[in-house]
Design a protein around this motif. Structure first.
Motif, PDB file in Angstrom:
ATOM      1  N   UNK A   1      -4.800  14.182  -3.440  1.00 22.44           N
ATOM      2  CA  UNK A   1      -5.457  12.881  -3.553  1.00 22.44           C
ATOM      3  C   UNK A   1      -5.020  12.026  -2.378  1.00 22.44           C
ATOM      4  N   UNK A   2      -5.874  11.140  -1.958  1.00 21.66           N
ATOM      5  CA  UNK A   2      -5.503  10.137  -0.966  1.00 21.66           C
ATOM      6  C   UNK A   2      -5.920   8.776  -1.511  1.00 21.66           C
ATOM      7  N   UNK A   3      -5.004   7.824  -1.439  1.00 22.58           N
ATOM      8  CA  UNK A   3      -5.267   6.438  -1.840  1.00 22.58           C
ATOM      9  C   UNK A   3      -5.000   5.559  -0.628  1.00 22.58           C
ATOM     10  N   UNK A   4      -5.911   4.684  -0.359  1.00 20.36           N
ATOM     11  CA  UNK A   4      -5.726   3.802   0.790  1.00 20.36           C
ATOM     12  C   UNK A   4      -6.112   2.383   0.414  1.00 20.36           C
TER      13      UNK A   4
ATOM     14  N   UNK B   1      -9.186  -0.887  -2.953  1.00 18.60           N
ATOM     15  CA  UNK B   1      -8.470   0.371  -2.832  1.00 18.60           C
ATOM     16  C   UNK B   1      -9.498   1.506  -2.833  1.00 18.60           C
ATOM     17  N   UNK B   2      -9.269   2.458  -1.971  1.00 21.34           N
ATOM     18  CA  UNK B   2     -10.130   3.630  -1.884  1.00 21.34           C
ATOM     19  C   UNK B   2      -9.332   4.865  -2.324  1.00 21.34           C
ATOM     20  N   UNK B   3      -9.938   5.698  -3.172  1.00 19.07           N
ATOM     21  CA  UNK B   3      -9.305   6.924  -3.657  1.00 19.07           C
ATOM     22  C   UNK B   3     -10.261   8.078  -3.414  1.00 19.07           C
TER      23      UNK B   3
ATOM     24  N   UNK C   1     -14.291   5.494   5.243  1.00 18.50           N
ATOM     25  CA  UNK C   1     -13.515   4.510   4.497  1.00 18.50           C
ATOM     26  C   UNK C   1     -12.078   4.410   4.999  1.00 18.50           C
ATOM     27  N   UNK C   2     -11.451   5.549   5.255  1.00 18.37           N
ATOM     28  CA  UNK C   2     -10.066   5.531   5.756  1.00 18.37           C
ATOM     29  C   UNK C   2      -9.994   4.862   7.123  1.00 18.37           C
ATOM     30  N   UNK C   3     -10.937   5.184   7.976  1.00 18.34           N
ATOM     31  CA  UNK C   3     -10.947   4.571   9.315  1.00 18.34           C
ATOM     32  C   UNK C   3     -11.244   3.072   9.232  1.00 18.34           C
TER      33      UNK C   3
END
Length: 144
Positions: free
Chosen positions: A66-69, A1-3, A131-133
Motif C-alpha cells: 500500500x502507499x499512502x500520501x 490523503x491518497x491511498x 496523484x503522487x507527483x
C-alpha cells in the motif's frame, strides 16, 4: 490523503488463497475415508487444514502493499515493512521503463520500490503516479 493498492495482484492473491484453503480442507475431509490401508487420524485432518490456512495466509501476503500520501509525505508499505518519508527527502517519484512497479527516488542514488503501484494495473498505476507527483509538487511549493 491518497491511498493506492495493487488491483490485479490483490485479486490473484485472494483467488489463490481461496483455492489453497478449499483444496486442503477438501483433502482434510476426505483423508479419513481413504482405503489405502494407512490410518489417518483427526490430528492429520487438522494438520492438513492448517497447512491450507498457512498457504492461504502466504498468498494473501502479496495483497499487503500500500502507499499512502498526503501533503506532509508518503508512507510505503511493501512486503516486509512500512516506512514514511517526508516529501523533502524524496527527489522524485518515477516509473522506470520495464520496471514492474514505481519507486521513490531518494538522495545519494537510493530508491524505495512502491510495490502498490504496479505496471500490470495499467490506468490505475497512471492515476496513482499522477496523484503522487501532484502531492509532491504541492509539498515543494508550500516548503519555505
Amino acid at each position: 490523503m491518497y491511498v493506492a493498492r495493487p488491483h490485479k495482484a490483490r485479486v490473484i492473491a485472494v483467488a489463490v488463497a481461496v483455492f489453497f484453503l478449499a483444496v486442503f480442507v477438501v483433502v482434510a475431509v476426505l483423508l479419513r475415508n481413504d482405503t489405502t490401508g494407512v490410518n489417518f487420524y483427526v490430528s492429520d485432518q487438522v494438520a492438513m487444514a492448517g497447512i491450507g490456512l498457512v498457504l492461504a495466509c502466504g498468498a494473501l501476503w502479496f495483497a499487503r502493499p500500500r502507499v499512502r500520501a498526503d501533503r506532509d509525505g508518503v508512507e510505503v508499505r511493501n512486503m516486509l515493512g512500512t516506512r514514511r518519508y517526508a516529501w523533502s527527502d524524496v527527489e522524485a517519484v518515477s516509473f522506470p521503463d520495464g520496471s514492474p512497479w514505481a519507486r521513490l527516488e531518494l538522495p545519494d542514488d537510493e530508491y524505495v520500490p512502491i510495490v502498490a503501484v504496479q505496471a500490470i494495473d495499467g490506468e490505475h498505476a497512471v492515476t496513482a503516479m499522477r496523484e503522487l507527483r501532484r502531492l509532491r509538487r504541492e509539498a515543494a511549493v508550500e516548503a519555505p
